[in-house]
Design an enzyme around this catalytic site. Structure first.
Site, PDB file in Angstrom:
ATOM      1  N   LYS A   1     -48.954   0.896  16.370  1.00 53.93           N
ATOM      2  CA  LYS A   1     -48.160   2.096  16.071  1.00 53.93           C
ATOM      3  C   LYS A   1     -47.013   1.736  15.124  1.00 53.93           C
ATOM      4  O   LYS A   1     -46.704   2.487  14.205  1.00 53.93           O
ATOM      5  CB  LYS A   1     -47.618   2.656  17.386  1.00 53.93           C
ATOM      6  CG  LYS A   1     -46.393   3.549  17.281  1.00 53.93           C
ATOM      7  CD  LYS A   1     -46.007   4.044  18.648  1.00 53.93           C
ATOM      8  CE  LYS A   1     -44.569   4.166  19.027  1.00 53.93           C
ATOM      9  NZ  LYS A   1     -43.512   3.586  18.288  1.00 53.93           N
ATOM     10  N   ASN A   2     -46.401   0.573  15.356  1.00 57.21           N
ATOM     11  CA  ASN A   2     -45.215   0.215  14.577  1.00 57.21           C
ATOM     12  C   ASN A   2     -45.534  -0.274  13.163  1.00 57.21           C
ATOM     13  O   ASN A   2     -44.631  -0.547  12.385  1.00 57.21           O
ATOM     14  CB  ASN A   2     -44.370  -0.828  15.330  1.00 57.21           C
ATOM     15  CG  ASN A   2     -43.702  -0.224  16.564  1.00 57.21           C
ATOM     16  OD1 ASN A   2     -43.842   0.968  16.826  1.00 57.21           O
ATOM     17  ND2 ASN A   2     -42.976  -1.043  17.305  1.00 57.21           N
TER      18      ASN A   2
ATOM     19  N   ARG B   1     -39.389   9.384  14.960  1.00 54.55           N
ATOM     20  CA  ARG B   1     -38.319   8.804  14.138  1.00 54.55           C
ATOM     21  C   ARG B   1     -38.822   8.347  12.762  1.00 54.55           C
ATOM     22  O   ARG B   1     -38.044   7.975  11.897  1.00 54.55           O
ATOM     23  CB  ARG B   1     -37.690   7.608  14.855  1.00 54.55           C
ATOM     24  CG  ARG B   1     -36.834   8.009  16.032  1.00 54.55           C
ATOM     25  CD  ARG B   1     -36.246   6.799  16.700  1.00 54.55           C
ATOM     26  NE  ARG B   1     -35.447   5.986  15.803  1.00 54.55           N
ATOM     27  CZ  ARG B   1     -34.206   6.255  15.447  1.00 54.55           C
ATOM     28  NH1 ARG B   1     -33.612   7.328  15.893  1.00 54.55           N
ATOM     29  NH2 ARG B   1     -33.544   5.444  14.644  1.00 54.55           N
TER      30      ARG B   1
ATOM     31  N   CYS C   1     -38.008   8.051  21.163  1.00 50.08           N
ATOM     32  CA  CYS C   1     -37.613   7.912  22.565  1.00 50.08           C
ATOM     33  C   CYS C   1     -36.104   7.970  22.720  1.00 50.08           C
ATOM     34  O   CYS C   1     -35.375   7.458  21.876  1.00 50.08           O
ATOM     35  CB  CYS C   1     -38.133   6.585  23.104  1.00 50.08           C
ATOM     36  SG  CYS C   1     -39.915   6.592  23.307  1.00 50.08           S
TER      37      CYS C   1
ATOM     38  N   ARG D   1     -29.607   5.331  19.128  1.00 50.63           N
ATOM     39  CA  ARG D   1     -30.514   5.071  17.998  1.00 50.63           C
ATOM     40  C   ARG D   1     -29.963   5.659  16.698  1.00 50.63           C
ATOM     41  O   ARG D   1     -30.546   6.559  16.096  1.00 50.63           O
ATOM     42  CB  ARG D   1     -31.914   5.595  18.303  1.00 50.63           C
ATOM     43  CG  ARG D   1     -32.528   4.884  19.484  1.00 50.63           C
ATOM     44  CD  ARG D   1     -33.983   5.145  19.631  1.00 50.63           C
ATOM     45  NE  ARG D   1     -34.796   4.260  18.783  1.00 50.63           N
ATOM     46  CZ  ARG D   1     -36.113   4.157  18.902  1.00 50.63           C
ATOM     47  NH1 ARG D   1     -36.758   4.848  19.779  1.00 50.63           N
ATOM     48  NH2 ARG D   1     -36.782   3.344  18.116  1.00 50.63           N
TER      49      ARG D   1
ATOM     50  N   ASP E   1     -39.732  -3.773  23.858  1.00 48.44           N
ATOM     51  CA  ASP E   1     -40.799  -2.895  24.359  1.00 48.44           C
ATOM     52  C   ASP E   1     -41.647  -3.557  25.453  1.00 48.44           C
ATOM     53  O   ASP E   1     -42.458  -2.887  26.081  1.00 48.44           O
ATOM     54  CB  ASP E   1     -41.733  -2.483  23.208  1.00 48.44           C
ATOM     55  CG  ASP E   1     -41.005  -1.727  22.124  1.00 48.44           C
ATOM     56  OD1 ASP E   1     -41.364  -0.594  21.843  1.00 48.44           O
ATOM     57  OD2 ASP E   1     -40.049  -2.286  21.557  1.00 48.44           O
TER      58      ASP E   1
ATOM     59  N   VAL F   1     -31.225  -5.381  22.907  1.00 52.16           N
ATOM     60  CA  VAL F   1     -31.534  -4.640  21.671  1.00 52.16           C
ATOM     61  C   VAL F   1     -31.040  -3.194  21.739  1.00 52.16           C
ATOM     62  O   VAL F   1     -30.443  -2.684  20.793  1.00 52.16           O
ATOM     63  CB  VAL F   1     -33.049  -4.696  21.358  1.00 52.16           C
ATOM     64  CG1 VAL F   1     -33.375  -3.914  20.085  1.00 52.16           C
ATOM     65  CG2 VAL F   1     -33.506  -6.141  21.221  1.00 52.16           C
TER      66      VAL F   1
ATOM     67  N   ARG G   1     -47.652   9.308  22.414  1.00 48.83           N
ATOM     68  CA  ARG G   1     -47.002   8.868  21.172  1.00 48.83           C
ATOM     69  C   ARG G   1     -47.442   7.464  20.788  1.00 48.83           C
ATOM     70  O   ARG G   1     -47.406   7.098  19.604  1.00 48.83           O
ATOM     71  CB  ARG G   1     -45.471   8.885  21.321  1.00 48.83           C
ATOM     72  CG  ARG G   1     -44.857  10.253  21.269  1.00 48.83           C
ATOM     73  CD  ARG G   1     -43.357  10.164  21.045  1.00 48.83           C
ATOM     74  NE  ARG G   1     -43.040   9.161  20.056  1.00 48.83           N
ATOM     75  CZ  ARG G   1     -42.130   8.201  20.218  1.00 48.83           C
ATOM     76  NH1 ARG G   1     -41.413   8.123  21.296  1.00 48.83           N
ATOM     77  NH2 ARG G   1     -41.917   7.320  19.271  1.00 48.83           N
TER      78      ARG G   1
END
Ligand code: UD1
Length: 455
Positions: free
Chosen positions: A39-40, A113, A137, A142, A327, A349, A435
């Site tokens: 996903k990233n 995002r 999220c 953020r 994560d 983080v 997601r």
């Protein structure tokens, strides 16, 4: 592509797209799951296609809602997106890129995002951009200050409106010297996607170097970009006038792989994660070994299970790559509730990534969250002012509960906890998990989970 799978559940009923699951836990999850593109990376590579003058092909695209949001935002800007040439791939044709109507863009507000990364490519293609209010999220504030500061350095004019951000670059974008206050993944990608076609050279210091960023650099290099990755988190980008398309198979999703690994540890099962690769998971694998988990690295994936003895508590500090990824901590904490002794997770983080533990406590876990972190013990990662710590005392049996999932990784962890727990759970707001986890219900079914979609 459909959003959720349609094979039969352990109870014999077909899972359909739904928001509420009834889960009967207490049995190990065992079997095989395949992880596809990350996903990233995938969502960013889709944005990169906007920069080209020819069509691109992206392979191993997961069927997740973040991909659907980015696809739709590309389409309102005139990019033609089609499935193919092989199953699970997308072709993206940016030759007719045009300004979208405000209302069309606004329809995407709050959904993801990723739209913030459209800034540079749209400025290059159209000289202007409008970015809707961002979602993603709810894990801390953020902020996007690093992104906006960098864009201003490239010469963009940034205007914040109540509904989003308007950007323009009447005189085009030029290379810049940028030093990130923190190696932010998103801000590094913002700089890459903007610098590749800016006039002149950009030097980015304190860059994030996650494997997904390296894969994005690979995508951009295929398109004709000149990017050098230098020691000490320095990336130098020599701007080029035009870029072509790419054909790229996305790096596997190491977050999903780690999630299924933790599901095996938490439920005492045995899960083969097809597509997982050792090199991008070294730090995670060390922690699996330290808690008493076991893994078998094979040519086509990694098999995860508990080791011979009891699992043992351990200490983990989340960090930027090559550290332990933030994560990974949520599913790991579910496994830690079943380990003997004390585990500590220092979250460095994000400032608000332990909210999901409340539900685990409701299910019987012994977890204390320290909102300002814990001083104790030697630390590898320098303390950050925003950090928190969670102390997990185990093992504790988990029991079923009625819970509502808060965010992507926390939500996944709730489902795994419900599957590890004795008795029945009702887990609400499951849609959020779409997601980031492709075919989630199908995969649970393949692993022998006993659940029904009830709403
Ligand atoms: C990405 C990942 C997410 C992962 C995170 C950290 C995607 C889609 N998401 O998120 O899964 O958990 O990296 O590895 O790739 N920050 C600022 N100002 C900014 C930008 C960031 O202060 O302008 C801070 C954040 O609040 C956070 C830290 O920097 O404390 C890291 O955030 P960042 O690396 O940017 O995360 P994302 O790119 O949003």
């Amino acid at each position: 592509m459909t959003l959720l799978g349609d094979t039969a559940t352990a109870s014999g009923k077909k899972p359909t797209e739904g928001e509420i699951l009834s889960i009967r836990g207490g049995r190990p999850l065992s079997g095989t799951v395949e992880v596809k593109g990350a996903k990233n990376l995938v969502t960013k590579a889709m944005v990169a296609a906007l920069l080209g003058e020819e069509p691109s092909i992206l392979r191993d695209v997961p069927d997740i809602s973040d991909v659907a949001v980015v696809r739709s935002l590309l389409e309102v800007h005139g990019v033609r997106v089609a499935e193919g040439p092989e199953p699970g791939s997308l072709s993206l044709d940016p030759r007719d890129v045009e300004s979208a109507h405000m209302e069309e863009i606004d329809a995407h507000a709050g959904a993801s995002r990723i739209p913030i990364l459209f800034c540079g490519p749209l400025l290059h293609r159209l000289g202007q951009a409008f970015i809707p209010d961002l979602g993603g999220c709810r894990i801390g504030d953020r902020p996007i200050d690093f992104h906006l500061d960098a864009l201003r350095k490239f010469g963009a004019i940034v205007e914040k409106l109540p509904s989003g951000i308007r950007l323009s670059a009447p005189r085009g974008l030029h290379g810049a010297n940028i030093h990130l206050p923190y190696p932010s993944v998103g801000a590094t990608e913002q700089v890459l996607l903007t610098a590749v076609r800016a006039a002149g050279t950009t030097e980015l210091r304190n860059a994030a170097i996650e494997p997904e960023i390296m894969d994005l650099i690979g995508v951009l290099q295929k398109m004709g970009a000149i990017i050098s990755y230098e020691p000490n988190r320095v990336i130098v980008i020599e701007g080029v006038e035009r870029l072509r398309g790419y054909d790229h198979r996305a790096i596997f999703d190491r977050n999903e792989a780690a999630s299924w690994a933790c599901a095996a540890l938490a439920t005492g099962g045995e899960i083969f994660v097809g597509g997982a690769k050792q090199q991008d998971m070294l730090t995670f694998l060390n922690v699996v070994r330290k808690v008493g988990g076991d893994f078998d690295i094979r040519e086509d994936g990694i098999l995860f299970r508990r080791g011979a003895g009891d699992m043992q508590g351990t200490t983990v500090e989340t960090d930027v790559h090559p550290g332990f990824m933030t994560d990974w901590q949520q599913p790991l904490i579910v496994a830690m509730t079943q380990a003997t002794g004390r585990s500590i997770v220092h979250e460095t983080v994000y400032e608000n990534r332990f909210g999901f533990t409340q539900a685990l406590v409701q299910m019987g876990a012994d977890i204390t969250v320290y909102p300002n972190g814990l001083q104790e013990g030697p630390r590898r990662v320098p303390r950050r002012s925003l950090e928190q710590a969670a102390v997990i005392q185990g093992p504790t049996p988990l029991r079923g509960a009625d819970i509502t999932v808060p965010d992507l990784r926390g939500g996944y962890s709730h489902v795994i906890a419900a599957l590890a727990a004795e008795g029945e759970s009702v887990v609400r707001n499951i849609g959020i998990i779409r997601r980031g986890y492709a075919g989630f219900l199908d995969k649970l079914t393949a692993l022998g989970a006993d659940f029904d979609v009830i709403g």
